[in-house]
Design an enzyme around this catalytic site. Structure first.
Site, PDB file in Angstrom:
ATOM      1  N   ASP A 321       0.828  -1.201   0.000  1.00  0.00           N
ATOM      2  CA  ASP A 321       0.000   0.000   0.000  1.00  0.00           C
ATOM      3  C   ASP A 321       0.867   1.258   0.000  1.00  0.00           C
ATOM      4  OD1 ASP A 321       0.863  -0.745   2.608  1.00  0.00           O
ATOM      5  OD2 ASP A 321      -0.519   0.723   3.460  1.00  0.00           O
ATOM      6  N   GLU A 322       0.283   2.347  -0.454  1.00  0.00           N
ATOM      7  CA  GLU A 322       0.856   3.695  -0.348  1.00  0.00           C
ATOM      8  C   GLU A 322       2.323   3.751  -0.800  1.00  0.00           C
ATOM      9  OE1 GLU A 322      -1.879   5.493   3.239  1.00  0.00           O
ATOM     10  OE2 GLU A 322      -0.177   4.252   3.814  1.00  0.00           O
ATOM     11  N   ALA A 323       2.619   3.043  -1.890  1.00  0.00           N
ATOM     12  CA  ALA A 323       3.981   3.048  -2.435  1.00  0.00           C
ATOM     13  C   ALA A 323       4.133   4.250  -3.374  1.00  0.00           C
ATOM     14  CB  ALA A 323       4.270   1.732  -3.147  1.00  0.00           C
TER      15      ALA A 323
END
Length: 516
Positions: A321-323
């Protein structure tokens, strides 16, 4: 007869018998047939178990350990075949109960718990606890009587995956604190504990081949506290305790983003070759493993190999996530290799739902954490993956993220996903939540608790309880039982039980908690 201390939906007191109704438990059972005289625990009650099953004896011993302090009764555990008492019976040929279901039959002479598998017997014990007065949970002798309403409960779960996640990376929690949470979750038939073991603020599991991950990367936490990490022995202690409560541990190493603790520990994991400082803030999306470097995949392989060898459960969560600091092409390339590493070591891949933007491997599981307001395109991407065979765990942030504030005045938690009162966390249907997702693709539900503002067991309990009970019910109970007005009354009856267990739960004004 007297006035029920649990008011009805309109707030009015109702008259009730001395023995609580058979179905007043959480999660709601699949089938309740009330009738007949209640069973009463006495100083002569025995707990009778199958002679040929050490696991059934262990569950019987666990039950005796729960009941002895408050009742003051000896409650010997025996494998004799005499009638009466509390009978625990494993019947592999029993039809219709599956691997986790059970049948509870209560009458004047005995209470019999029957299941095909030990997990079902354990879940039956949790129901039995809830059918006794809440004071049974106390650790000092209490006044009875200890009655269980007559009738039969036949119960099986809706979903096989009923989880709770604890973020031990933003703030570190000790083995003892994790065990306490496991016990609380088990009462409500949660069967998965997802441990978020790495993030920007801390790396929490010892990896022999990369020792500085834990010793240096685990040395701090949000706000700059001392942090901490689990040795392999610590982690195995958590695993063993969870298994004794029939919870499977799902470990998560978040990557390629949320990796500052790892990047700070080893300079070679950075594209620049320069290690950043340790991070104690709460921002997200700024860190990334160096996707082009070969050493990155040595690191991934070593971490996955060691963690897989420690973990008997089937799942290994790789985050994803949230890369935001990883290009899309790099993200896809990295996730291909990370998923391959998980498969290489015999585990099933789990990733946050952004994984569906890459190429998910066969058998992969995506954990959806979007909101009601998440874009149609993102939801459609998840739905397409589900249509193509990817299973989903549903954790919508504006429904079941336990770190969201209840109201604007809640002293803990965040509000980026909105305010999540108890009714909102309960009143949705996992089977129909995401448009275009086949009901068969939903593996279950999970309630994550992120720990940016959570640093003590009291914090965990205040934010998790009572919302996690609603998530447990969504995961276990048939959709036909789903009704907020009825649930809030059953939830209210759990208030004294949570209090007896020392859980400092949130007294939502939407629930008619007992006043007596």
């Amino acid at each position: 007869m007297g006035v029920d201390p649990y008011p009805g939906p309109g707030g009015e007191g109702v008259r009730r018998p001395t023995v609580p109704p058979l179905g007043r438990v959480v999660p709601a059972p699949a089938s309740v047939q009330a009738g007949g005289a209640p069973y009463t625990l006495t100083p002569w009650t025995r707990i009778r178990v199958d002679a040929h099953s050490p696991e059934v004896r262990r569950i019987g011993t666990y039950l005796a350990g729960l009941l002895r302090p408050s009742t003051g009764y000896a409650l010997p555990v025996t494998d004799d075949h005499l009638p009466g008492g509390i009978q625990l019976r494993l019947r592999p040929s029993e039809q219709g109960l599956g691997d986790e279901g059970y049948r509870l039959q209560s009458s004047r002479g005995s209470v019999t718990l029957t299941a095909r598998r030990p997990a079902g017997l354990f879940h039956a014990v949790q129901t039995l606890r809830q059918l006794l007065p809440a004071s049974v949970e106390k650790d000092t002798r209490q006044k009875g009587p200890w009655k269980i309403a007559g009738g039969t409960i036949t119960d099986t779960p809706r979903y096989g995956y009923r989880g709770a996640m604890l973020d031990v990376s933003r703030h570190f929690f000790t083995v003892g604190q994790v065990k306490r949470y496991i016990d609380q979750l088990a009462l409500y038939k949660i069967n998965k504990l997802h441990l978020h073991l790495s993030d920007d603020q801390g790396w929490r599991i010892a990896i022999d081949s990369w020792p500085r991950l834990a010793t240096y990367g685990g040395s701090t936490q949000v706000g700059g506290g001392p942090g901490g990490y689990y040795t392999k022995k610590d982690y195995q202690e958590i695993l063993g305790y969870a298994a004794s409560r029939y919870l499977e541990v799902v470990p998560e190493i978040d990557m390629p983003g949320h990796t500052n603790a790892a990047l700070a520990s080893y300079a070679e994991l950075n594209c620049s070759g320069i290690a950043p400082p340790l991070y104690t803030g709460t921002d997200v999306g700024f860190s990334s493993l160096c996707v082009p470097k070969a050493v990155t995949y040595d690191f991934v392989d070593d971490v996955v190999r060691e963690l897989a060898a420690l973990t008997p459960g089937r799942y290994l969560h790789i985050g994803g996530d949230e890369a935001h600091s990883t290009s899309h092409a790099d993200y896809v390339a990295f996730m291909d290799k990370a998923q391959a590493a998980v498969g290489k070591y015999g585990k099933t891949v789990v990733g946050w739902h952004q994984l569906t933007g890459a190429s998910t491997v066969a058998g992969a599981v995506a954990q959806y954490w979007g909101l009601d307001g998440t874009s149609d395109a993102e939801k459609a991407q998840v739905a397409k993956a589900a249509q193509n065979g990817t299973k989903l765990i549903l954790s919508p942030a504006d429904r079941v993220y336990l770190d969201m504030k209840y109201t604007k005045d809640t002293p803990l938690g965040l509000d980026w996903a909105g305010l999540v009162e108890v009714d909102r966390s309960y009143d949705w249907d996992p089977g129909t939540y995401l448009p275009g997702v086949p009901a068969s693709a939903v593996a279950g539900v999970e309630a994550p608790l992120w720990s940016e503002t959570i640093s003590t067991s009291d914090h965990i309990e205040f934010m998790a309880f009572p919302r996690v009970l609603g998530v447990a019910e969504l995961g276990w109970s048939p959709a036909s039982t789903h009704d907020w007005e009825q649930y809030r009354v059953r939830l209210a009856a759990q208030g004294p039980r949570m209090a007896a267990l020392g859980i400092d739960y949130y007294r939502s004004p939407k629930v008619p908690w007992p006043t007596g």
